[in-house]
Structures are given as structure tokens and as C-alpha cells.
Write a protein that holds these residues in place. Structure first.
Motif, short mmCIF file in Angstrom:
data_model
loop_
_atom_site.label_atom_id
_atom_site.label_comp_id
_atom_site.label_asym_id
_atom_site.label_seq_id
_atom_site.Cartn_x
_atom_site.Cartn_y
_atom_site.Cartn_z
N UNK A 125 -38.12 25.93 23.26
CA UNK A 125 -38.14 25.66 21.83
C UNK A 125 -39.39 26.12 21.13
N UNK A 126 -40.31 26.75 21.84
CA UNK A 126 -41.54 27.24 21.23
C UNK A 126 -41.22 28.22 20.10
N UNK A 127 -41.97 28.15 19.02
CA UNK A 127 -41.78 28.98 17.82
C UNK A 127 -40.36 28.78 17.27
N UNK A 128 -39.95 27.54 17.20
CA UNK A 128 -38.65 27.15 16.63
C UNK A 128 -37.48 27.55 17.51
N UNK A 129 -37.57 28.69 18.17
CA UNK A 129 -36.51 29.10 19.10
C UNK A 129 -37.14 29.88 20.24
N UNK A 130 -36.72 29.61 21.44
CA UNK A 130 -37.27 30.31 22.59
C UNK A 130 -36.84 31.78 22.62
N UNK A 131 -35.90 32.14 21.72
CA UNK A 131 -35.48 33.54 21.61
C UNK A 131 -36.24 34.29 20.52
N UNK A 132 -37.33 33.70 20.03
CA UNK A 132 -38.12 34.34 18.98
C UNK A 132 -38.64 35.69 19.47
N UNK A 133 -38.79 36.63 18.52
CA UNK A 133 -39.27 37.95 18.92
C UNK A 133 -40.78 37.92 19.13
N UNK A 134 -41.31 39.01 19.66
CA UNK A 134 -42.73 39.07 20.03
C UNK A 134 -43.63 38.88 18.82
N UNK A 135 -43.23 39.39 17.66
CA UNK A 135 -44.05 39.24 16.46
C UNK A 135 -44.17 37.78 16.06
N UNK A 136 -43.08 37.04 16.13
CA UNK A 136 -43.11 35.62 15.80
C UNK A 136 -43.99 34.85 16.78
N UNK A 137 -43.88 35.19 18.06
CA UNK A 137 -44.70 34.51 19.07
C UNK A 137 -46.18 34.83 18.88
N UNK A 138 -46.47 36.08 18.53
CA UNK A 138 -47.86 36.47 18.29
C UNK A 138 -48.42 35.74 17.08
N UNK A 139 -47.60 35.60 16.05
CA UNK A 139 -48.04 34.87 14.85
C UNK A 139 -48.30 33.41 15.18
N UNK A 140 -47.43 32.81 15.97
CA UNK A 140 -47.61 31.41 16.36
C UNK A 140 -48.88 31.23 17.16
N UNK A 141 -49.16 32.18 18.05
CA UNK A 141 -50.39 32.11 18.84
C UNK A 141 -51.61 32.18 17.94
N UNK A 142 -51.60 33.09 16.98
CA UNK A 142 -52.74 33.25 16.07
C UNK A 142 -52.93 32.00 15.20
N UNK A 143 -51.84 31.42 14.74
CA UNK A 143 -51.94 30.23 13.91
C UNK A 143 -52.46 29.04 14.72
N UNK A 144 -52.04 28.95 15.98
CA UNK A 144 -52.54 27.87 16.84
C UNK A 144 -54.03 28.03 17.08
N UNK A 145 -54.47 29.27 17.31
CA UNK A 145 -55.89 29.51 17.54
C UNK A 145 -56.70 29.11 16.31
N UNK A 146 -56.21 29.46 15.12
CA UNK A 146 -56.91 29.11 13.89
C UNK A 146 -56.95 27.60 13.68
N UNK A 147 -55.90 26.92 14.12
CA UNK A 147 -55.80 25.47 13.91
C UNK A 147 -56.67 24.67 14.88
N UNK A 148 -57.23 25.31 15.90
CA UNK A 148 -58.02 24.59 16.89
C UNK A 148 -59.34 24.08 16.33
N UNK A 149 -59.89 24.75 15.34
CA UNK A 149 -61.25 24.44 14.87
C UNK A 149 -61.38 23.00 14.38
N UNK A 150 -60.40 22.54 13.62
CA UNK A 150 -60.52 21.19 13.05
C UNK A 150 -60.50 20.09 14.10
N UNK A 151 -59.50 20.05 15.00
CA UNK A 151 -59.54 18.99 16.02
C UNK A 151 -60.70 19.14 16.99
N UNK A 152 -61.14 20.38 17.25
CA UNK A 152 -62.30 20.56 18.11
C UNK A 152 -63.53 19.89 17.50
N UNK A 153 -63.70 20.03 16.20
CA UNK A 153 -64.88 19.46 15.54
C UNK A 153 -64.86 17.94 15.53
N UNK A 154 -63.68 17.34 15.69
CA UNK A 154 -63.61 15.89 15.78
C UNK A 154 -64.40 15.38 16.99
#
Length: 230
Positions: A125-154
Motif C-alpha cells: 500500500x505504499x504511495x497509495x498503491x503498491x502498483x505506483x510507478x517509479x516517479x510516484x515512488x521517487x516523489x514519495x521518497x523525496x517528500x518523506x526525506x523533507x518531512x524528517x527535519x521536523x520530528x528529528x528536531x523534536x
């Protein structure tokens, strides 16, 4: 079989956590690398969750115990390791809070950011569907990386609060869980804030070989996967 038998997979955050802990605590243990064996009938009979690390020990209600934080909490309680898991209710609550926050909030983002590079399978179910294309998975990876900063700073602002470690003057089991987790951000060349780099250096300095010896397995795996990706 030793007093404690740890079933492990070497290139894993959860396994690295407990491998650091048992060495730092100087507990008698035997490590069993169960790569490729966790779905065998023998393993499933012991632990149907088929996860690692998994501790086998006489005296446990089912003879086995999983989940890195639960294993560390159990062993601290059994052996009176207050230096790693304080008995003061307030101090213990902060250690528990840090571990639960990491597992529930920070770690899911880290897996999405690092698993593709590490070669680990994505969750169903990652990226809404496990059949997501590579571009969608790459975008999800990039967004997750960007989202790490806030909880890390906690961890800096709340759990460390200008202390050397979450545990105060010395590393706690929450520190071991956090440091092991941060090791995996090296896979994506994450730009650590200065405080996090200093924290990682303090952890390895404080724990010495108990940290660096099992961490070498993870670092070697990360280097291998990065070279293959390059």
C-alpha cells in the motif's frame, strides 16, 4: 544456547539497536543470524510475527519476545539496569516517550526515505498503491526525506533539552534506538544538523566497541548498496 539468544538480521535498525544494547549492558548472549529463516515453520512456531530481533529466553511466558524496545525494557527490568532505563517514574516516562515517538512518528518517515536505496521492500500500500510507478515512488521518497527535519528536531528541543543524551549524562535505551535509527540516514546522504552529528559522535564515544562493532555491519551494508545504486 546462551542465557540470551538473539535472532537477528544484521542490516536492520531494530536489530542494530538491541545488538548495541546487549554489548553495552555486558549481557551473556548468543547471536543467531536468521537471514532467510524467519518464515520457516520452526521460526514461526517460536514467533508468528516472523520479525527480528527476537529474543529466546527461559522464563518468558512464550519463551520468546520480539520488538527492539520491548526486548531492551525486559532485559533492563530483569537485570536491574537502571543506568539504561531509569526507575524514577518521570525519567522513565521520558525514555518511553522518546522511543514511542521515534517508532510511531519518525521511523515511518525514515523507512519511506531510505528503503528504496537500501533495497528493502516497501510496505504494502505504499504511495497509495503498491502498483505506483517509479516517479510516484521517487516523489514519495523525496517528500518523506523533507518531512524528517521536523520530528528529528523534536529530539533536540524536547527529549535532549541541552543534555548530552536523552538519558541525561549517560546513554539510555532510547538513545540506542535513536542512534541506530540515524545510522540509516547515511544511506541517502542526509544532511544532519550539527547537533545530530555531535550526538552521534558522543554515542559512539560513550559506548565504544559496543556501538562501533555492530554498527560496522550496517555501515558496510549501506556502503555496498550505495555503490550499487551509483
Amino acid at each position: 544456547m546462551g542465557a540470551n539468544t538473539l535472532n537477528i538480521l544484521r542490516p536492520s535498525v531494530n536489530n542494530l539497536t538491541v545488538r548495541i544494547f546487549v554489548r553495552a549492558a555486558r549481557l551473556d548472549f548468543e547471536e543467531a543470524d536468521v537471514w532467510g529463516q524467519t518464515t520457516s515453520p520452526e521460526y514461526l512456531e517460536k514467533y508468528p510475527a516472523h520479525l527480528t530481533p527476537m529474543l529466546e529466553e527461559e522464563g518468558l511466558p512464550r519463551g520468546s519476545l520480539g520488538e527492539s524496545c520491548a526486548i531492551m525494557q525486559y532485559l533492563c527490568n530483569k537485570h536491574g539496569l537502571d543506568e539504561f532505563y531509569p526507575t524514577d517514574p518521570g525519567a522513565r516516562a521520558m525514555v518511553d516517550n522518546a522511543m514511542f515517538y521515534l517508532i510511531g512518528t519518525f521511523y515511518p518517515l525514515l523507512t519511506r526515505a531510505t528503503y528504496p536505496t537500501l533495497g528493502f521492500p516497501q510496505y504494502p500500500g505504499e504511495v497509495a498503491t503498491s502498483a505506483a510507478d517509479d516517479d510516484m515512488k521517487a516523489q514519495a521518497q523525496q517528500e518523506a526525506e523533507a518531512a524528517l527535519a521536523e520530528p528529528l528536531d523534536v529530539f533536540r528541543a524536547f527529549f535532549l533539552d541541552e543534555k548530552p543524551f536523552i538519558g541525561g549524562a549517560n546513554p539510555s535505551i532510547a538513545d540506542m534506538r535513536l542512534a541506530a535509527t540515524l545510522e540509516f540516514l547515511r544511506a541517502i546522504d542526509y544532511e544532519f544538523p550539527a547537533w545530530a552529528e555531535e550526538y552521534m559522535e558522543r554515542m559512539e564515544s560513550a559506548l565504544g566497541e559496543a556501538y562501533s562493532e555492530p554498527a560496522a555491519d550496517v555501515r558496510g551494508y549501506i556502503a555496498q548498496m550505495k555503490s550499487q545504486a551509483g
